[in-house]
Design a protein around this motif. Structure first.
Motif, PDB file in Angstrom:
ATOM      1  N   THR A 300       0.853  -1.189   0.000  1.00  0.00           N
ATOM      2  CA  THR A 300       0.000   0.000   0.000  1.00  0.00           C
ATOM      3  C   THR A 300       0.889   1.240   0.000  1.00  0.00           C
ATOM      4  N   GLY A 301       0.292   2.361  -0.370  1.00  0.00           N
ATOM      5  CA  GLY A 301       1.055   3.604  -0.343  1.00  0.00           C
ATOM      6  C   GLY A 301       1.557   3.942   1.038  1.00  0.00           C
ATOM      7  N   ASN A 302       0.782   3.616   2.071  1.00  0.00           N
ATOM      8  CA  ASN A 302       1.219   3.879   3.439  1.00  0.00           C
ATOM      9  C   ASN A 302       2.362   2.965   3.849  1.00  0.00           C
ATOM     10  N   GLU A 303       2.300   1.694   3.470  1.00  0.00           N
ATOM     11  CA  GLU A 303       3.391   0.785   3.827  1.00  0.00           C
ATOM     12  C   GLU A 303       4.714   1.268   3.246  1.00  0.00           C
ATOM     13  N   THR A 304       4.709   1.637   1.975  1.00  0.00           N
ATOM     14  CA  THR A 304       5.922   2.187   1.369  1.00  0.00           C
ATOM     15  C   THR A 304       6.324   3.482   2.060  1.00  0.00           C
ATOM     16  N   GLY A 305       5.343   4.297   2.406  1.00  0.00           N
ATOM     17  CA  GLY A 305       5.622   5.556   3.105  1.00  0.00           C
ATOM     18  C   GLY A 305       6.307   5.348   4.439  1.00  0.00           C
ATOM     19  N   TRP A 306       5.844   4.358   5.214  1.00  0.00           N
ATOM     20  CA  TRP A 306       6.489   4.059   6.503  1.00  0.00           C
ATOM     21  C   TRP A 306       7.933   3.602   6.291  1.00  0.00           C
ATOM     22  N   LEU A 307       8.103   2.659   5.360  1.00  0.00           N
ATOM     23  CA  LEU A 307       9.421   2.058   5.138  1.00  0.00           C
ATOM     24  C   LEU A 307      10.448   3.099   4.702  1.00  0.00           C
ATOM     25  N   LEU A 308      10.096   3.928   3.742  1.00  0.00           N
ATOM     26  CA  LEU A 308      11.055   4.915   3.241  1.00  0.00           C
ATOM     27  C   LEU A 308      11.344   5.988   4.279  1.00  0.00           C
ATOM     28  N   GLY A 309      10.295   6.404   5.021  1.00  0.00           N
ATOM     29  CA  GLY A 309      10.516   7.402   6.061  1.00  0.00           C
ATOM     30  C   GLY A 309      11.444   6.904   7.140  1.00  0.00           C
ATOM     31  N   ASP A 310      11.220   5.681   7.596  1.00  0.00           N
ATOM     32  CA  ASP A 310      12.082   5.098   8.627  1.00  0.00           C
ATOM     33  C   ASP A 310      13.512   4.930   8.111  1.00  0.00           C
ATOM     34  N   TYR A 311      13.639   4.496   6.859  1.00  0.00           N
ATOM     35  CA  TYR A 311      14.965   4.280   6.276  1.00  0.00           C
ATOM     36  C   TYR A 311      15.737   5.592   6.161  1.00  0.00           C
ATOM     37  N   LEU A 312      15.097   6.635   5.653  1.00  0.00           N
ATOM     38  CA  LEU A 312      15.780   7.918   5.504  1.00  0.00           C
ATOM     39  C   LEU A 312      16.182   8.503   6.855  1.00  0.00           C
ATOM     40  N   LEU A 313      15.281   8.432   7.832  1.00  0.00           N
ATOM     41  CA  LEU A 313      15.611   8.976   9.159  1.00  0.00           C
ATOM     42  C   LEU A 313      16.732   8.189   9.819  1.00  0.00           C
TER      43      LEU A 313
END
Length: 539
Positions: A300-313
């Motif tokens: 889902t768009g949210n799942e990708t959103g969580w993963l990329l946000g956590d990875y970048l931070l």
């Protein structure tokens, strides 16, 4: 302007002839209201009349943009013009460039059909006063659009959009608007964009990639960016790789639509890929598919959103986190706020759309002295390099998603394993979107009026409170938010009319607190999600 005068001054003989054959009722409908600015620009069917996308409307819109820029003391400055490969895009981009050039602007007309984020990048990179991309993104094949960026490559917001609309209303007849030829240029900007997109990579390691641009303009640019980032093992869906404005293999050219990613997932399974990437037609959105125990699935768009946000931070250098801002929209999951807190960063929730998300570190939306490092919304839109592109960017997102998969594999885990880890840390979050198609914007407004007059107090057994986002402090939007909690489970629904299509959209989120029973929590959250979805369909 009445229909007779419009037809007499239509510079396109095809649309003039089309309008001349319309019945009185059809003609009245087309002239009842002009095409309005929605998501930072115009979008509508390609046909004759002021309520659609055609040469006359594009000429008048470009004249209006020029007047607004002049009023903002940007006369003679640079404007970037680009286009996708939809029907009419080449002629519309040429007309846009020629009107601006005749009004005294230095126009950079990008060669060939290119992704929308290239225009956003070019505006920021060159310090241009504005950028215009001819595109209808993931709309049906019959549509086209006119997207406007101002300083910094950020989508326009009010009052700029209203100022352009007002100028359009007073524009000269289309065939009387001056035009001056503009040769294409800016080839080096595409190369610079590809080099910058490749730089979002943080890890080293190889992955096998399956990719489709869904008949859009992102294929060649995405492959070039992935290769520049060091990813060499790339397999593409041949039948969907070349731009085709008719989008022949999909019912709707949107990776989120059921069936749109079927050929991609088949290719991923057949080639033993590690990740599947689907771009929308103008390549500003990116959907990610991954293998799991039950086969391939699209995140889902949210799942990708969580993963990329956590990875970048997690990859920020020491000392950068305190001032770092990540942003998500009001219709997206709220887990990103918890992820930001875990990393010591700040989270900002904005209204829907990247015209707001891109301003999450700018007053009055954001706080002075903060720096936007990431933004996303659930409709598979991600801004992963705000310093370069202040908009959603499917190309750089594809590079970062492949980088994440490589990094996770080196740690001995996977995307599915990382989603489990986020759930253990922040609780299970289950999201969904329920779309109700309506006849027109009037029907959508009627539903919103009814919900405002008598908001439901119960939702699937939860007592809920309603918040009207049309009357909150700061920027407002036509949306209602319903929230409730029971026995540790929280529910949240945001309902709003679509800004670009005749739809009413309901965004659902069910969350449970962290525990060791992920399977049990997910089953309960899915049960509640289904009950909430059934309830909102009755609205």
């Amino acid at each position: 302007m009445n229909p007779e005068d419009w037809i007499a001054h239509d510079p396109d003989p095809v649309t003039a002839a089309e309008l001349s054959t319309c019945s009185p009722g059809e003609l009245a409908a087309r002239f009842a209201a002009p095409l309005r600015f929605g998501t930072a620009g115009l979008r509508g069917p390609v046909r004759g009349g002021p309520d659609a996308m055609n040469l006359a409307v594009v000429l008048r819109a470009s004249w209006a943009v020029a007047q607004v820029l002049i009023a903002h003391r940007r006369a003679g400055s640079t404007v970037v013009v680009g286009r996708d490969a939809r029907h009419g895009s080449e002629d519309f981009a040429m007309a846009t460039a020629e009107v601006l050039a005749a009004t005294g602007f230095s126009v950079l007309r990008l060669p060939d059909p290119l992704p929308t984020p290239v225009v956003a990048f070019a505006v920021r990179e060159t310090g241009a006063a504005a950028g215009i991309q001819i595109t209808a993104s993931h709309n049906p094949a019959a549509d086209n659009g006119y997207k406007v960026y101002f300083d910094g490559g950020v989508q326009i917001v009010s009052p700029i959009d209203a100022d352009i609309e007002a100028a359009m209303a007073s524009a000269p007849p289309a065939d009387q608007i001056a035009r001056r030829p503009v040769p294409p240029g800016g080839e080096e900007l595409l190369a610079r964009y590809i080099g910058r997109a490749a730089m979002v990579r943080r890890h080293r390691g190889q992955v096998r990639v399956a990719l489709t641009p869904l008949h859009g303009v992102g294929g060649a640019t995405a492959v070039a960016a992935l290769r520049a980032a060091g990813f060499r093992d790339i397999h593409t869906v041949t039948s969907q790789f070349d731009p085709d404005p008719d989008f022949p293999t999909v019912a709707f050219p949107n990776p989120e639509e059921p069936g749109a990613a079927d050929e991609l997932l088949k290719l991923a399974a057949d080639t033993g890929a590690d990740i599947a990437i689907a771009l929308d037609p103008d390549a500003d959105r990116c959907a990610v598919g991954v293998p799991g125990s039950d086969g391939w699935r699209m995140l889902t768009g949210n799942e990708t959103g969580w993963l990329l946000g956590d990875y970048l931070l997690s990859r920020l250098s020491p000392g950068r986190t305190a001032d770092a801002v990540v942003a998500s929209s009001v219709v997206s999951s709220q887990m990103l706020a918890d992820i930001a807190q875990h990393h010591g960063a700040r989270h900002v929730e904005t209204l829907t759309g990247f015209k707001w998300l891109a301003r999450a570190d700018m007053p009055p939306i954001g706080q002075q002295g903060t720096v936007l490092v990431y933004a996303y919304e659930e409709a598979i839109g991600y801004c992963v390099d705000p310093d370069a592109v202040r908009d959603k960017d499917g190309i750089s997102t594809a590079v970062l998603a492949c980088d994440l998969v490589a990094a996770l594999r080196d740690r001995g885990t996977s995307v599915i394993g990382e989603l489990d880890e986020l759930a253990r840390r922040h609780g299970v979050h289950v999201t969904d979107a329920v779309t109700r198609r309506v006849a027109d914007i009037d029907e959508a407004a009627e539903v919103m009026t009814r919900l405002r007059a008598a908001p439901p107090g119960m939702l699937a057994g939860f007592t809920v409170a309603a918040t009207d986002l049309l009357y909150r402090r700061g920027p407002v939007t036509d949306a209602l938010e319903f929230t409730g909690e029971r026995d540790g489970t929280s529910v949240r629904v945001v309902v709003r009319p679509s800004g670009t299509e005749p739809k009413l959209k309901c965004y659902l989120e069910v969350a449970r607190p962290p525990s060791d029973d992920l399977a049990g929590d997910r089953a309960e959250a899915q049960r509640v999600r289904q009950a909430v979805a059934d309830a909102v369909r009755a609205w």
